[in-house]
Design an enzyme around this catalytic site. Structure first.
Site, PDB file in Angstrom:
ATOM      1  N   ASN A 197      76.586  79.848  73.867  1.00 22.35           N
ATOM      2  CA  ASN A 197      77.551  78.757  73.780  1.00 22.35           C
ATOM      3  C   ASN A 197      77.656  78.135  72.391  1.00 22.35           C
ATOM      4  OD1 ASN A 197      76.102  78.202  76.840  1.00 22.35           O
ATOM      5  ND2 ASN A 197      78.236  78.805  76.676  1.00 22.35           N
ATOM      6  N   TYR A 248      79.092  79.018  68.576  1.00 26.20           N
ATOM      7  CA  TYR A 248      79.831  79.971  67.750  1.00 26.20           C
ATOM      8  C   TYR A 248      78.967  80.401  66.570  1.00 26.20           C
ATOM      9  CZ  TYR A 248      84.113  79.012  70.249  1.00 26.20           C
ATOM     10  OH  TYR A 248      85.067  78.924  71.224  1.00 26.20           O
ATOM     11  N   VAL A 275      79.187  73.978  68.416  1.00 24.17           N
ATOM     12  CA  VAL A 275      78.709  73.967  69.792  1.00 24.17           C
ATOM     13  C   VAL A 275      79.898  73.860  70.743  1.00 24.17           C
ATOM     14  CG1 VAL A 275      77.277  72.749  71.472  1.00 24.17           C
ATOM     15  CG2 VAL A 275      76.597  72.826  69.083  1.00 24.17           C
ATOM     16  N   CYS A 276      79.862  74.676  71.801  1.00 21.25           N
ATOM     17  CA  CYS A 276      80.963  74.667  72.771  1.00 21.25           C
ATOM     18  C   CYS A 276      80.401  74.327  74.142  1.00 21.25           C
ATOM     19  CB  CYS A 276      81.636  76.035  72.774  1.00 21.25           C
ATOM     20  SG  CYS A 276      82.964  76.171  73.950  1.00 21.25           S
ATOM     21  N   ILE A 277      80.383  73.033  74.486  1.00 20.72           N
ATOM     22  CA  ILE A 277      80.004  72.660  75.850  1.00 20.72           C
ATOM     23  C   ILE A 277      80.984  71.633  76.382  1.00 20.72           C
ATOM     24  CG2 ILE A 277      77.541  73.199  75.848  1.00 20.72           C
ATOM     25  CD1 ILE A 277      77.017  70.259  75.280  1.00 20.72           C
TER      26      ILE A 277
END
Lengths: 208, 166
Positions: free
Chosen positions: B82, B84, B89-91
């Site tokens: 999660n 990149y 951060v991709c949440i």
């Protein structure tokens, strides 16, 4: 008398003509404002999050920024749909030239920001690959050697960190210093713990 | 005006995080002259390959915070489904509500002004422990995590050690 009676219809005519002229005047901006929903539909383009565009660009560097923005605008700013579309191999549509005006307005800066962003991410990636560890990055090597020389004092330090519910200082510089100290202590404690684990592992004859 | 509200809220959160910080989290403005850029340190959660590690990240707050969420970027190498490759951060908690027409995420999981930096950092910590497989940001990491868990964990452990200069 006769002049006055003539004047009243004239006034009415003037009023009507004036009304029509005013209507026409107002309607022309309103007709252009009925065009406005199109920019505001393109406004959903404005709702395109530059972060999403950047994310997608990072995921698919081979896809152009205009194609990504066009697709995001058409699917209402849904990066998942765009991702799926690219992955499914259908590829993205080439945006029409009419997409240009809005695109130039925002994507010009976006292109510049994204290119500088991609440049900076490339730089960051390069820096990352050659990025120093936290000890060198935060200039902790002297503190680390000092800590390993006096192991007792270092354990004292670690016992301080968990109870490190520091007070809030009214002084800005002091606050910055406190924060920096907490950061350093966190890194040093982690490093010491890892070294300790290594030592234990070595003693038990387990490699790594 | 909006940015004044944002700075006040950020200083308030900074204060709360300083006085009573959750275990394994340190966060605050890089320079108090600009409270919209923070640096955070997150400890790797225990019983995960990230255990023992310290991970630095930057948080960038929008001028209309807390209406919009900040973005978070690790400034160290992070191999995680999660995160990149750039560190971003991709949440779900970092996504504004209404951002997801596909309803992958529930509205309650996403950003809202009642969330906070502390909650973000805690969510990121649990993300380290339990990657979300549904929307991978790093496809390579996601694939390795799914198919070759042992290899993934060893790689992460190695990176953790390298980051600490070992």
């Amino acid at each position: 008398m006769a002049e006055q009676t003539l004047n009243i219809p004239q006034l009415i005519v003037v009023a009507i003509v004036g009304f029509v002229v005013l209507r026409w005047f107002f309607s022309s901006p309103s007709s252009s404002s009925s065009n406005a929903p199109r920019p505001s539909a393109a406004n959903s383009g404005r709702r395109i999050d530059p972060v999403q565009v950047e994310m997608l660009l990072q995921m698919f560097p081979q896809v152009g920024i205009r194609e990504i923005m066009w697709d995001l605008q058409r699917n209402g700013g849904n990066p998942n749909a765009t991702t799926e579309r690219i992955l499914s191999g259908r590829g993205l549509e080439t945006p029409p030239i009419s997409f240009q005006p809005h695109a130039t307005e925002t994507s010009a800066n976006r292109q510049s920001t994204s290119s500088s962003n991609s440049a900076s991410t490339i730089a960051a990636a390069n820096a990352k690959s050659s990025q120093p560890d936290l000890i060198t990055r935060y200039n902790l090597s002297s503190k680390l050697s000092a800590a390993s020389q006096g192991d007792q004092s270092s354990t004292k330090n670690t016992s301080q960190t968990p109870s490190g519910k520091q007070a809030w200082s009214q002084n800005k510089a002091e606050r910055a210093q406190l924060l920096q100290r907490r950061r350093e202590e966190m890194i040093l404690a982690a490093r010491r713990k890892m070294e300790e684990k290594d030592r234990l592992a070595a003693r038990n004859g387990i490699s790594l | 005006m909006a940015s004044a509200t944002a700075s006040r809220r950020l200083m308030h959160e900074y204060r709360a995080l300083t006085i009573d910080s959750p275990e394994g989290i340190t966060a605050g403005p890089i320079d108090e002259d600009n409270v919209f850029e923070w640096e955070a340190m997150i400890q790797g959660p225990e019983e995960t390959p990230f255990e023992g590690g310290i991970f630095p990240a930057t948080l960038s707050f929008p001028k209309d915070y807390p209406l919009s969420p900040p973005s978070m970027k690790f400034t160290c190498e992070m191999f995680h489904p999660n995160v990149y490759p750039s560190g971003l951060v991709c949440i779900s908690i970092l996504h504004p509500p209404g951002d997801d027409p596909n309803h992958y995420e529930q509205a309650s999981e996403r950003w809202s002004p009642i969330q906070s930096v502390e909650k973000i950092l805690i969510s990121v910590m649990s993300m380290l422990a339990e990657p979300n497989d549904e929307s991978p940001a790093n496809v390579e990491a996601a694939k390795m995590w799914r198919e070759r868990r042992g290899e993934y964990e060893n790689l992460v452990r190695e990176k953790v050690r390298k980051l600490l200069g070992l």
